[in-house]
Enzyme design. Structure first.
Site, mmCIF file in Angstrom:
data_model
loop_
_atom_site.group_PDB
_atom_site.id
_atom_site.type_symbol
_atom_site.label_atom_id
_atom_site.label_comp_id
_atom_site.label_asym_id
_atom_site.label_seq_id
_atom_site.Cartn_x
_atom_site.Cartn_y
_atom_site.Cartn_z
ATOM 1 N NE ARG A 177 -2.603 1.158 3.618
ATOM 2 C CZ ARG A 177 -3.491 1.231 4.620
ATOM 3 N NH1 ARG A 177 -4.785 1.321 4.360
ATOM 4 N NH2 ARG A 177 -3.081 1.184 5.880
ATOM 5 C CG ASP A 463 -4.176 2.585 11.337
ATOM 6 O OD1 ASP A 463 -5.154 3.245 11.738
ATOM 7 O OD2 ASP A 463 -4.246 1.828 10.352
#
Length: 562
Positions: A177, A463
């Site tokens: 990603r 996160d």
């Protein structure tokens, strides 16, 4: 090859950069094997060809935000109804990734990569985005680590445990990603401007790894990617063009690169068909990025005082707007012949409390059963300890079938309306909700500033997405002076109340982490930044974008070259 940190010697060496490219990150002989003249030239070609398209897409985002801030709401685009109603399908899913029932995610750290690839999951998504603090060291070491992982040579010597980690014979399939379109890479200048972060991440990884990856992991396809933070199909169209440009450079067949798009912004849920259509030769599905999706709901409706969220712990998949989003994603993906991936199980095992651990794992089990029964083809786990539970839920329902693309069409979800997708979440707001947001936001930001983008806090893996929920919810509550109706006290949130909460939560954080760690960490700096963000007159688009310059470290100027 095991990555070792090299010692920087100023004025000794610089990267061999092509014309118009300046690398301002610290020189390192190991990094130089990634930042070759040819690789940087490829990144520069991508930047020059697509920067105008990226600028236009970002201006369109700003225009949409102005419209939402003036009272508008997102919805289905009448001009692309022919795409939504059409009978087209995406290219067939490559056999190498037909079974993705459990995926694990994490940053591109060396030990993490080895453990994740060995975890028993079907896929590992190596993350340059929300789980990584994008310092120069983290980004470049990540590229080195992935190159070693693709060629199978990656090892890690944990000196504290005197243990060497290496890859098993059978490993998860690797997806990468890159960062979102909005994030710059300030350590690399192209024609005097910071490079686009995702083009750096994608370009360097693809240039060095496409050939080996196709031989070892992709069975003639790949590399495979996850694409984050998109709001409109025009952004998917840029990615499609980038993929075609890369395939042409490499001399590989069009459609070799495959990607899954995270539907993690509210505007994008109305663009799912259009996003798949733009990427139809390169798509392997969509993913419910549900934490960012909640963040996006608040950001999209930041000027709508009638759309205030309850405590973040209450905004789960049981909320009507979240369930509608998941169901429509499954329907859309299966109609187009690609994977519909479920959301993240953010829990982590609780080692010192068996009862609490069992309760947490039971929540994961129920969530995964809900996903697979709804028709999802796979799910995400934040910790290797959750993989058996996730695998059991999906395998118990799917059996030996690699996915549910053909068996769960979800025709009923075609009736989902704009109103279903926009329904206001229900629940109460509490002082503890404000405290938790503040505690999590400050601790995450302190970790991010010191190089960690994935942080275990209160038995959850946090996160940037979950930190963003904390930030924007605090901002929303302060701006509109919301009543904390779940406490029965009738208290309204104000800057003064928030200031007291910050002081008290900082004291709690210091007690929890210990005085030494508190002193060594950047908690005070993080507190100031987080407070400024939560009390700002205008909401910043992204927490990480606003504080990015605090981790940029430019290479000292070589005076001998002046």
């Amino acid at each position: 090859m095991e990555l070792e940190t090299s010692v920087y010697r100023p004025n000794v060496a610089v990267y061999d950069s092509p014309e118009g490219v300046e690398v301002r990150g610290r020189y390192d002989q190991v990094f130089a094997k990634i930042l070759t003249r040819e690789a940087l030239g490829f990144v520069a070609e991508l930047q020059r060809e697509f920067r105008g398209h990226v600028r236009y897409a970002m201006e369109c985002r700003r225009e949409a935000r102005r419209r939402y801030n003036s009272g508008g709401v997102p919805g289905f685009d009448p001009s692309t109804k022919f795409i939504r109603d059409g009978e087209w399908v995406c290219a067939s899913v490559p056999p190498a990734v037909s079974d993705r029932r459990v995926e694990i995610t994490g940053p591109v750290e060396r030990k993490m990569i080895i453990n994740a690839l060995n975890s028993g999951a079907k896929v590992f998504m190596a993350d340059f985005e929300d789980a990584l603090s994008p310092s120069w060291e983290n980004l470049m070491k990540g590229q080195v680590n992935l190159k070693d992982a693709v060629d199978g040579s990656i090892t890690f010597h944990d000196k504290s445990r005197n243990r060497v980690y290496k890859l098993n014979d059978q490993t998860a399939k690797l997806f990468v990603r890159p960062r979102g379109w909005h994030l710059p890479e300030a350590h690399i200048l192209i024609d005097g401007e910071p490079a686009t972060g995702c083009l750096v991440d994608f370009g360097l990884y693809f240039f060095h790894n496409y050939a080996k990856f196709r031989q070892t992991q992709g069975s003639g396809f790949g590399p495979f990617f996850y694409l984050p933070k998109m709001e409109h199909s025009r952004e998917a169209k840029i990615w499609n063009s980038v993929f075609e440009r890369a395939e042409k450079m490499a001399g590989i067949e069009r459609g070799s690169i495959r990607a899954t798009v995270l539907i993690e912004t509210l505007p994008a849920v109305f663009q799912m068909n259009e996003i798949l259509y733009e990427l139809r030769d390169h798509s392997v599905g969509l993913n419910c990025g549900r934490w960012d999706y909640i963040f996006s709901y608040v950001k999209t409706f930041q000027s709508h005082p009638d759309r205030l969220l309850p405590d973040r712990v209450l905004v789960g998949m049981g909320q009507h707007f979240m369930r509608s989003y998941s169901d429509l994603l499954i329907r859309t993906c299966h109609k187009r012949g690609v994977h519909a991936m479920g959301g993240m199980a953010a829990q982590i095992p609780i080692r010192d409390d068996q009862k609490a651990n069992e309760m947490a794992l039971d929540l994961v089990r129920k969530d995964k059963l809900r996903e697979v029964r709804a028709g999802h083809d796979g799910t995400w786990a934040a910790h290797p300890g959750l993989i058996p539970i996730c695998m059991e839920a999906f395998t118990g329902h799917m059996g030996k079938s690699p996915n549910q693309i053909k068996s769960m069409k979800r025709e009923d979800a075609s009736a989902i309306t704009e109103e279903d997708l926009l329904q206001i979440p229900r629940g109460v707001r509490t002082l503890e909700g404000l405290r938790l947001n503040t505690r999590v936001g400050i601790q995450y930001l302190a970790a991010w500033l010191t190089g960690s983008g994935s942080v275990p806090l209160y038995n959850l893996m946090e996160d940037a997405a979950t930190a963003e929920i904390s930030r924007v919810q605090n901002w929303q509550w302060i701006r509109y002076g919301v009543e904390l109706d779940g406490d029965g006290l009738g208290v309204r949130v104000s800057k003064e109340l928030f200031g007291r909460v910050v002081e008290e939560e900082m004291e709690r954080i210091e007690k929890e982490v210990g005085k030494d760690k508190f002193k060594r960490g950047m908690y005070k700096e993080a507190s100031k930044m987080f407070t400024k963000q939560c009390t700002a007159t205008e909401l910043d688009d992204f927490l990480t974008l606003a504080v990015y310059n605090h981790i940029v470290a430019h290479h000292p100027i070589n005076v001998s070259r002046l």
